[in-house]
Design an enzyme around this catalytic site. Structure first.
Site, PDB file in Angstrom:
ATOM      1  N   ASN A   9       0.830  -1.224  -0.220  1.00 32.05           N
ATOM      2  CA  ASN A   9       0.339  -0.159   0.019  1.00 32.05           C
ATOM      3  C   ASN A   9       1.145   1.019  -0.022  1.00 32.05           C
ATOM      4  O   ASN A   9       1.470   1.441   0.621  1.00 32.05           O
ATOM      5  CB  ASN A   9      -0.593  -0.183   1.313  1.00 32.05           C
ATOM      6  CG  ASN A   9      -1.688   1.318   1.716  1.00 32.05           C
ATOM      7  OD1 ASN A   9      -1.653   1.872   0.670  1.00 32.05           O
ATOM      8  ND2 ASN A   9      -2.325   1.093   2.687  1.00 32.05           N
ATOM      9  N   LYS A  11       0.478   4.560  -0.392  1.00 32.01           N
ATOM     10  CA  LYS A  11      -0.549   5.230  -0.100  1.00 32.01           C
ATOM     11  C   LYS A  11      -0.242   6.185  -0.631  1.00 32.01           C
ATOM     12  O   LYS A  11      -0.489   6.346  -1.777  1.00 32.01           O
ATOM     13  CB  LYS A  11       0.181   5.367   1.642  1.00 32.01           C
ATOM     14  CG  LYS A  11      -0.583   4.146   2.876  1.00 32.01           C
ATOM     15  CD  LYS A  11      -0.164   4.336   4.401  1.00 32.01           C
ATOM     16  CE  LYS A  11       0.061   3.440   5.135  1.00 32.01           C
ATOM     17  NZ  LYS A  11      -0.449   3.084   5.737  1.00 32.01           N
ATOM     18  N   HIS A  94      -9.050   0.899   5.218  1.00 29.89           N
ATOM     19  CA  HIS A  94      -8.057   1.359   5.861  1.00 29.89           C
ATOM     20  C   HIS A  94      -8.597   2.079   7.343  1.00 29.89           C
ATOM     21  O   HIS A  94      -9.549   2.936   6.935  1.00 29.89           O
ATOM     22  CB  HIS A  94      -7.148   1.898   4.709  1.00 29.89           C
ATOM     23  CG  HIS A  94      -5.704   1.822   5.041  1.00 29.89           C
ATOM     24  ND1 HIS A  94      -4.905   2.437   6.781  1.00 29.89           N
ATOM     25  CD2 HIS A  94      -4.676   1.149   5.232  1.00 29.89           C
ATOM     26  CE1 HIS A  94      -3.864   2.190   7.075  1.00 29.89           C
ATOM     27  NE2 HIS A  94      -3.393   1.564   6.353  1.00 29.89           N
ATOM     28  N   GLU A  96      -6.794   4.867   7.359  1.00 21.67           N
ATOM     29  CA  GLU A  96      -6.886   6.351   8.077  1.00 21.67           C
ATOM     30  C   GLU A  96      -8.205   6.270   6.779  1.00 21.67           C
ATOM     31  O   GLU A  96      -8.096   7.958   6.814  1.00 21.67           O
ATOM     32  CB  GLU A  96      -5.254   6.215   6.506  1.00 21.67           C
ATOM     33  CG  GLU A  96      -4.378   6.035   7.772  1.00 21.67           C
ATOM     34  CD  GLU A  96      -3.447   5.892   6.806  1.00 21.67           C
ATOM     35  OE1 GLU A  96      -2.973   5.493   5.683  1.00 21.67           O
ATOM     36  OE2 GLU A  96      -1.974   5.428   7.782  1.00 21.67           O
ATOM     37  N   GLU A 166      -5.193  -5.128  10.658  1.00 21.57           N
ATOM     38  CA  GLU A 166      -4.379  -3.852  10.726  1.00 21.57           C
ATOM     39  C   GLU A 166      -4.700  -3.331  12.155  1.00 21.57           C
ATOM     40  O   GLU A 166      -5.206  -2.567  11.796  1.00 21.57           O
ATOM     41  CB  GLU A 166      -4.702  -2.764   9.655  1.00 21.57           C
ATOM     42  CG  GLU A 166      -3.493  -3.448   8.232  1.00 21.57           C
ATOM     43  CD  GLU A 166      -3.725  -2.455   7.416  1.00 21.57           C
ATOM     44  OE1 GLU A 166      -2.465  -2.684   7.136  1.00 21.57           O
ATOM     45  OE2 GLU A 166      -4.005  -1.465   7.398  1.00 21.57           O
ATOM     46  N   GLY A 172       2.436   2.384  10.707  1.00 19.41           N
ATOM     47  CA  GLY A 172       3.880   3.188  10.703  1.00 19.41           C
ATOM     48  C   GLY A 172       4.036   3.831  11.726  1.00 19.41           C
ATOM     49  O   GLY A 172       4.385   4.950  11.695  1.00 19.41           O
ATOM     50  N   SER A 211       3.768  -2.237  10.000  1.00 18.14           N
ATOM     51  CA  SER A 211       5.518  -2.432  10.182  1.00 18.14           C
ATOM     52  C   SER A 211       5.584  -3.346  10.678  1.00 18.14           C
ATOM     53  O   SER A 211       6.587  -3.905  10.849  1.00 18.14           O
ATOM     54  CB  SER A 211       5.817  -1.750  11.991  1.00 18.14           C
ATOM     55  OG  SER A 211       4.934  -0.931  12.595  1.00 18.14           O
TER      56      SER A 211
HETATM   57  P1  13P Z   1       3.166   0.731   7.741  1.00 16.28           P
HETATM   58  O1  13P Z   1       3.423  -0.942   6.877  1.00 16.28           O
HETATM   59  O2  13P Z   1       3.688   1.910   6.940  1.00 16.28           O
HETATM   60  O3  13P Z   1       3.194   0.137   8.888  1.00 16.28           O
HETATM   61  O4  13P Z   1       1.547   1.354   7.129  1.00 16.28           O
HETATM   62  C1  13P Z   1       0.644  -0.009   7.578  1.00 16.28           C
HETATM   63  C2  13P Z   1      -0.666   0.057   7.073  1.00 16.28           C
HETATM   64  O5  13P Z   1      -0.951   0.781   6.773  1.00 16.28           O
HETATM   65  C3  13P Z   1      -0.521  -0.648   5.502  1.00 16.28           C
HETATM   66  O6  13P Z   1      -1.510  -0.671   4.747  1.00 16.28           O
END
Ligand code: 13P
Length: 249
Positions: A9, A11, A94, A96, A166, A172, A211
């Site tokens: 992803n 982002k 997600h 976010e 997740e 992150g 992560s």
């Molecule tokens: P990270 O791998 O940067 O923690 O992000 C995970 C994520 O949100 C994947 O959709």
């Protein structure tokens, strides 16, 4: 036997030039990957990614879609458009999107249905916040998120779909769930679905995200109910992403 999936992803990262370098390294490194691999760039780069990865085993996915099929929805992108651009997967729900863009369970379920109608495979995300985990509410939260979907599509609606667990506190932050913590939630989700349909539950792929790095991917992926990963930051570095894919082999 469930085939593992590693999904990147991206982002809101990338540019034509940056993507070109990343994609050519992924192309070169994709030859002997045994798991299913996909990358989910921002909308404007979907065509670039689909073109660059043509003929490889890596496929393209989107990070979002509209719940509407077509019409006067300025700024939105439909499931049919994503399919037209060569997308096979789409991430839905997600954290976010849930928190920063206020997407409700009802909207996410509508997006799931829209994706299915266009033949896209939804990757439906679930996960608890740090406060919810500390309050001992992890399973309650993820069950509720899954239930909102099941109430509309039923357990049969999960055939050939993908779930992604997740934990919000792991995204992150560099602070991944331990393999045991993740496995516990994955097993509970599969167990909940097993009570509804054993075969659907046994075939469903549940990815872990939060992560995941080259250094911890393998210990997560060997857990019996973890069927791969949804990778954020590490998917932007070709050698890291490819190492995570190899850990899923
Ligand atoms: P990270 O791998 O940067 O923690 O992000 C995970 C994520 O949100 C994947 O959709």
């Amino acid at each position: 036997m469930r085939r593992k999936i590693v999904a990147g992803n991206w982002k809101m990262h990338g540019s034509n030039a940056q993507n070109r370098d990343l994609l050519s390294a992924l192309r070169a490194g994709s030859v002997s990957l045994g798991c299913e691999v996909l990358v989910c760039p921002p909308y404007p780069y979907l065509a670039q990614v689909a073109d660059a990865l043509e003929g490889t085993a890596i496929v393209c996915g989107a990070q979002n879609l509209s719940q509407h099929l077509e019409g006067a929805f300025t700024g939105e992108v439909s499931a049919a458009m994503l399919a037209d651009l060569g997308c096979r997967y789409v991430i839905i729900g997600h954290s976010e999107r849930r928190t920063l863009f206020g997407e409700s369970d009802a909207v996410l379920v509508a997006k799931f249905v829209a994706a299915r109608q266009a033949g896209l495979c939804p990757i439906f995300c679930l996960g608890e916040s740090l406060a919810q985990r500390q309050a001992g509410k992890t399973l309650e939260v993820v069950f509720e998120q899954l239930n909102s979907l099941l109430q509309v599509v039923g357990v049969e609606g999960l055939v050939d779909a993908v779930l992604a667990y997740e934990p919000v506190w792991a995204i992150g932050t560099g602070l991944s769930a331990t393999p045991e913590e993740a496995q516990e939630v994955h097993a509970a989700l599969r167990g909940m679905l097993s009570a509804l349909d054993v075969d659907v539950a046994a075939a469903l792929r549940i990815l872990y995200g939060g992560s995941v790095k080259a250094g911890n991917a393998q210990e997560l992926f060997v857990q019996p109910d973890i069927d791969g990963g949804l990778i954020g930051g590490a998917s932007l570095v070709a050698q890291d992403f490819l190492a995570i894919c190899r850990a899923a082999n």
